[in-house]
Scaffold this motif. Sequence first.
Motif, PDB file in Angstrom:
ATOM      1  N   LYS A  52       0.830  -1.208   0.000  1.00  0.00           N
ATOM      2  CA  LYS A  52       0.000   0.000   0.000  1.00  0.00           C
ATOM      3  C   LYS A  52       0.861   1.253   0.000  1.00  0.00           C
ATOM      4  O   LYS A  52       0.509   2.264  -0.621  1.00  0.00           O
ATOM      5  N   LEU A  57      -1.130   4.416  -1.191  1.00  0.00           N
ATOM      6  CA  LEU A  57      -2.423   4.338  -0.498  1.00  0.00           C
ATOM      7  C   LEU A  57      -2.276   4.547   1.006  1.00  0.00           C
ATOM      8  O   LEU A  57      -3.256   4.735   1.701  1.00  0.00           O
ATOM      9  N   PHE A  89      -4.542  -1.324  -8.714  1.00  0.00           N
ATOM     10  CA  PHE A  89      -4.367  -2.045  -7.447  1.00  0.00           C
ATOM     11  C   PHE A  89      -5.450  -3.114  -7.328  1.00  0.00           C
ATOM     12  O   PHE A  89      -6.635  -2.813  -7.429  1.00  0.00           O
ATOM     13  N   PHE A  91      -6.907  -5.624  -4.648  1.00  0.00           N
ATOM     14  CA  PHE A  91      -6.874  -5.913  -3.212  1.00  0.00           C
ATOM     15  C   PHE A  91      -7.038  -7.417  -2.957  1.00  0.00           C
ATOM     16  O   PHE A  91      -7.443  -8.169  -3.846  1.00  0.00           O
ATOM     17  N   LYS A  93      -9.297  -8.753  -1.041  1.00  0.00           N
ATOM     18  CA  LYS A  93     -10.719  -8.955  -1.349  1.00  0.00           C
ATOM     19  C   LYS A  93     -10.945  -8.348  -2.728  1.00  0.00           C
ATOM     20  O   LYS A  93     -10.245  -7.391  -3.085  1.00  0.00           O
ATOM     21  N   ALA A  95     -13.023  -6.258  -3.886  1.00  0.00           N
ATOM     22  CA  ALA A  95     -13.283  -4.811  -3.783  1.00  0.00           C
ATOM     23  C   ALA A  95     -14.052  -4.258  -4.980  1.00  0.00           C
ATOM     24  O   ALA A  95     -13.942  -3.087  -5.305  1.00  0.00           O
ATOM     25  N   LEU A  96     -14.844  -5.128  -5.626  1.00  0.00           N
ATOM     26  CA  LEU A  96     -15.703  -4.647  -6.715  1.00  0.00           C
ATOM     27  C   LEU A  96     -16.948  -4.007  -6.098  1.00  0.00           C
ATOM     28  O   LEU A  96     -17.394  -4.434  -5.035  1.00  0.00           O
ATOM     29  N   ARG A 157     -10.400  -4.809 -14.027  1.00  0.00           N
ATOM     30  CA  ARG A 157     -10.677  -3.401 -13.714  1.00  0.00           C
ATOM     31  C   ARG A 157      -9.382  -2.610 -13.521  1.00  0.00           C
ATOM     32  O   ARG A 157      -9.300  -1.442 -13.895  1.00  0.00           O
TER      33      ARG A 157
ATOM     34  N   GLY B 127     -16.175  -4.499   2.779  1.00  0.00           N
ATOM     35  CA  GLY B 127     -15.752  -5.262   1.605  1.00  0.00           C
ATOM     36  C   GLY B 127     -14.611  -4.620   0.839  1.00  0.00           C
ATOM     37  O   GLY B 127     -14.316  -5.060  -0.281  1.00  0.00           O
ATOM     38  N   GLN B 128     -13.998  -3.577   1.388  1.00  0.00           N
ATOM     39  CA  GLN B 128     -12.879  -2.853   0.758  1.00  0.00           C
ATOM     40  C   GLN B 128     -13.298  -2.175  -0.554  1.00  0.00           C
ATOM     41  O   GLN B 128     -12.454  -1.788  -1.348  1.00  0.00           O
TER      42      GLN B 128
END
Lengths: 246, 259
Positions: A52, A57, A89, A91, A93, A95-96, A157, B127-128
Motif C-alpha cells: 500500500k 495508499l 491495485f 486488493f 478482497k 473490492a468490486l 478493472r 468489503g474494501q
Amino acid sequence: MADAGEAVIVLDRVSASEGILAHLEDVSFTVRRGEAVALVGANRSGKGLALKLCAGLETPVAGSVRVLGVDPAAASDEEILHLRQRVGFVFAKPALVSNMSLYNNVALPLRYHTALPEAAVQEKVMACLAECGVELFHDHLPGGLAMGHARLAALARALVVEPDILFVDEVLVGLDAADLVRFRGILEKHGQRGLTIVVSINAPTALFAFMDRLALMRDGRLVAVCPPAEVARVDDPMVREFFGNN
Amino acid sequence: MIAWTGRKTVEGVAYAADVLFLGYLAFKELFSPARRGRHEALRTIARQVLFTGVDALPVVGALALMLGLIVIIQAGLALPQVGAGELLAHIVVVALVRELGPLLTAFIVVWRSGTAMCTELGNMRVGQEIDGLEAMGISVVRFLVMPRMVGAIVAIICLTVYFDLVAVVGGFLVAKVKLTVPFAVYLAGIEDALSIADVVITIVKSALFGLTIAVICCHHGLAVAGSTTEVPQQNSRAMLNTVAACLVLDIIVSVSFYA
C-alpha cells in the motif's frame, strides 16, 4: 531488463504502522520500470502495508516514498488523482462495487477518468473481461461469483486503464490452479509490454519463477531482496522455514 | 462529571464539524464543473429517487391518510363544541402541512432510506469497495455521497407534497362520514389558510431534512472501520442522530418563520 529501467518506486528508510495488524521498520528498496517484484512473507510480516505504501495508499510515519516521481504524502489532490490513474491495485478482497455488474465495474474507471465514447468503453471492457476469462459473467453482480472469478474481474478493472504499475495484494487468495495459470499468463503478457508489477505473496508458488526479484520480509523488516534463484543463499530462519528444502 | 461533560461536548462538536464538512464537500461536488463520473452520479441519483421516493409512496400514503383522518376527525368534532368550527382548515394546515407532513415524511425516509444508505456504505467499507474506489482515484464524496444527497432531497420534497395532499384531501374524504362540513367549504377554508409561504417553508424544511438524512447516514456508513459488527452500531447511531437533527432543524425553521 530490470536494472536498466528508471526507478518508479523508491522507499527510503520507511517506517509505518497499521496498529496491531502490521508495521514496517526502516524499509528501503527500489523498483524499476518493467520489473516484476514479489513481496514475500508470512501473515503480519508487513508486506501488505509495504504494498500500500508503494501504491501511495498509505503514508509513512518516517522515511519517504516516491511513486512515479510523486511523494504521495506531500502531493496535491490533483497530483494524487493523476497518480491513481497510472496505478492499478488489486486488493486481497475483490473490492468490486457490489451493486454494479462486472461490466459496469470494469467500465467505471474509464467512464470516470476518460471521455471515451460508450462504444470504445464497451470494446475495451469486453476485451479485458475476455482476457481475464470472466466475460461470460459480464452482466452478473460480483456477489454471486466465485472468489477467483471476482479477483480476475478486479484484475480486469485494474488493467483496463492501462496503468504504469500494477499492484496485486495476496495473489494466491481465492485462485484455483486454472485461475493461477491464467493470472500468471496475464501478468507475463503485460510484463512484456513494460508494465511494472509488484505483488505480495504469503506462500511459495510457481509465480516466483516469473518474478525478477523477491523482497523477503519478516516482522516488518526487509530481510533480503534477491532474484528467485538466489533465495537459497539467504541465511535467515524465516526464509529457510518459508521455502523449506526447496 | 465535569470531565465527562467536557469530553462529550468536545466529541459532539467534532462530530458536528465532521458531518458539516462532509455536507460541504458533497454540496461543492454538486457545482463542480468536472464531467468525471456524471453518468454514474445520475444513475445513483435516479436509483435513490426510485428507492427513497417511488418505493415509499404506499407507506407514506397510508400513514398520511390515517394521520389526516385522525387530525381532521379530532379537530372537526372538537372545534364546533367550543364554537370554533371554522378553524378546522387552519388547524389542518398548521398541524399537517406545516409540521407533521415534513417531519413524519422525514422519519419514514430515515427509517427506510437512511438506514439503507448507512448499511450499504458500511458494508462497502467492510468489503474494501471504498478502498477500491479510492485506489482508482474515484472521489467517494462525488461517487457515493453527493448522488445520495441529491436523490434524498428530490425524493423527500416530492414525498412531503404527496403526504400533505393525501392527508389534507384523503383524510377529509374518509373523515366525512362523521363530519357535517361540506367538502367545498373545507377546501375553500384550506385555500384561505394555506399561504405561498407555507408551501415554500414546507419545501425548504423538506430539502433540509433530505440533506441532513443523507449526510448524517453517509457519514456513519463511511465511519465503519472494517468490521461487520460496526455496521448495525453505526446504523443505530445514524438513526438517533438524524431524528434528533431533524427535530432541531424543524424547531429552528418553525421558530424562525412562524414565531
